[in-house]
Scaffold this active site. Structure first.
Site, short mmCIF file in Angstrom:
data_model
loop_
_atom_site.label_atom_id
_atom_site.label_comp_id
_atom_site.label_asym_id
_atom_site.label_seq_id
_atom_site.Cartn_x
_atom_site.Cartn_y
_atom_site.Cartn_z
N ARG A 263 0.83 -1.20 0.00
CA ARG A 263 0.00 0.00 0.00
C ARG A 263 0.87 1.25 0.00
NH1 ARG A 263 -4.83 -1.74 4.28
NH2 ARG A 263 -5.24 -3.77 3.28
N ARG A 278 2.15 1.06 10.15
CA ARG A 278 1.70 1.51 8.82
C ARG A 278 2.86 1.41 7.84
NH1 ARG A 278 -2.99 4.25 8.06
NH2 ARG A 278 -3.06 4.79 10.26
N GLU A 350 -6.12 -0.95 15.81
CA GLU A 350 -6.76 -1.89 14.88
C GLU A 350 -5.81 -3.00 14.47
OE1 GLU A 350 -7.92 -2.14 10.22
OE2 GLU A 350 -7.82 -0.13 11.12
N SER A 353 -10.19 -5.73 10.43
CA SER A 353 -11.49 -5.17 10.05
C SER A 353 -12.30 -6.28 9.41
CB SER A 353 -11.34 -4.01 9.06
OG SER A 353 -10.89 -2.85 9.70
N ARG A 391 1.08 -6.59 12.73
CA ARG A 391 0.48 -5.96 13.91
C ARG A 391 0.32 -6.98 15.04
NH1 ARG A 391 -3.61 -1.06 12.23
NH2 ARG A 391 -2.28 -0.17 10.59
#
Length: 427
Positions: A263, A278, A350, A353, A391
């Site tokens: 990403r 990130r 987070e 999701s 994560r």
């Protein structure tokens, strides 16, 4: 995408949805283009009908010896041909514009989604586990990892630039162990079929799941090719059955896949610049389900539970929140976020999701099944991280850290780590 009957017949509902999401889309322009397109189609049908009738009449006129009238009719047919040609060009232009504009409309939110502008309005549903109490000041993973000799940001930056990391030794082994543990859990206990998909996908696949055209800036495009690096395994796995009609007895489809994810993080300048939270490249185990519409909301609860099971097996405290209207993703109708406790940051972050997309992705990707009526119907799609591997590694380092800088390996992972129980600092 949304059914055309919805935005054509009830544009106010779509406007209300955009307002709830705190976003904009060119709905009025879409309605104008669609109305123009339908007018052109109607005019085309009339002219083609006139041409067909005129062509038949010309032959009859010649047979009856009415040559002068027949020649005049031929001139009229030639004029009609030019008009039809121009209208067909306009038809193609408007058809393409409608198709482009309708892809900009987000999914309709489920009625249970709380209203709010951003993550501050997300609704906490439940918590599991107690955050560990330390007799010392807990460190963040960006300090723990380098001290253990398992995480190297400086050499990653030398090789690739910012927002990359190198895992070495026990760090690399721990990442690999997490992948194996997650896949085994989902395949052996949750009934998923493991998929190893391509890591490059075409634009049609990204359009099918909703990343294109809206999120083009967040993707890594391979110059000169219709290929992009996968932002998530959701894209190739959901598209496996694109343009297919599945038999009802093949449902539900449950796939899980491990892939690297890439990403650009175009909109995250200055956010989470330290550590693994990130990154431009990270690993993730993804869960995807294709189900009948009548059971999609039960499937969302089930899929969320599958992701929670990973955190529970690893003994990581977390909470479940329902994303508010302004925080739900473009393609989702409802999303649960799992947020794991990170002692080094003193807050929940987070880690997964889990979303139901209703038939939004299925319409874009033409994913259908044949129900009892025999008529093809659009499937409902769901996906969720089960989990984001990097994560999860962050959460393990921070929650299982010891006063001497070592990190205890949870029992569930030890079989995948050759029985190793602790990662000790170097030296």
């Amino acid at each position: 995408m949304l059914p055309r009957s919805l935005w054509r017949n009830d544009p106010d509902a779509v406007r209300a949805n955009l307002a709830a999401r705190r976003t904009e889309a060119p709905l009025d322009r879409l309605l104008e283009a669609d109305a123009a397109w339908r007018r052109v189609r109607s005019e085309l049908d009339e002219l083609k009908a006139e041409r067909n009738a005129g062509s038949k009449a010309i032959g009859q006129l010649f047979r009856e010896g009415r040559r002068e009238e027949a020649e005049a009719a031929k001139v009229r047919m030639a004029e009609l041909g030019e008009q039809i040609k121009a209208l067909e060009a306009r038809d193609r232009e408007l058809d393409a514009e409608v198709a482009r504009l309708e892809l900009t409309l987000p999914n309709m939110l489920h009625e249970t989604v709380p209203d709010g502008p951003d993550e501050s309005a997300n609704r906490e549903e439940r918590r599991w586990g107690e955050p560990p109490a330390f007799a010392f000041e807990p460190k963040a993973h960006w300090d723990l990892g380098p001290a253990l000799g398992i995480l190297d940001f400086e050499r990653a930056a030398k090789v690739a630039g910012a927002r990359f990391a190198v895992l070495r030794g026990a760090g690399a082994a721990l990442e690999r162990a997490l992948v194996r543990f997650m896949l085994d859990l989902h395949v052996e206990h949750h009934g998923y079929t493991e998929i190893l998909p391509p890591y490059l996908v075409n634009a049609a696949s990204l359009t099918g799941t909703g990343q294109l055209p809206k999120f083009a800036d967040d993707l890594f495009h391979v110059e000169g090719h219709d290929l992009y690096l996968v932002p998530t395994a959701e894209v190739p796995v959901t598209n496996l059955h694109r343009d297919e009609v599945l038999p009802a007895d093949a449902l539900p489809v449950r796939y899980c896949a491990f892939t690297p994810c890439f990403r650009a993080e175009a909109g995250s300048y200055g956010k989470d610049v330290r550590g693994l939270i990130r990154q431009h490249q990270f690993h993730k185990v993804e869960l995807v389900q294709l189900v009948e519409p009548e059971r999609s909301w039960d499937a969302l609860e089930e899929l969320t539970g599958h992701a929670e099971a990973v955190l529970q097996a690893l003994g990581l405290p977390y909470r479940v929140v329902t994303l508010c209207s302004g925080d739900v993703g473009f393609s989702a109708a409802k999303t649960y976020d799992l947020e794991v406790w990170l002692p080094g940051q003193g807050r929940y972050r987070e880690i997964s999701s889990c979303s139901c997309f209703t038939d939004f992705q299925a319409r874009r990707a033409n994913l259908r099944y044949r129900g009892e009526s025999g008529k093809p119907r659009h499937l409902h799609t769901l996906n969720g991280s089960g989990l984001a591997v990097g994560r999860t590694l962050v959460a393990l380092l921070e929650n299982y850290q010891q006063p001497d800088g070592s990190v205890v390996i949870p029992e569930a992972l030890r079989p995948h780590m050759g029985g190793r129980e602790v990662i000790q600092p170097e030296g």
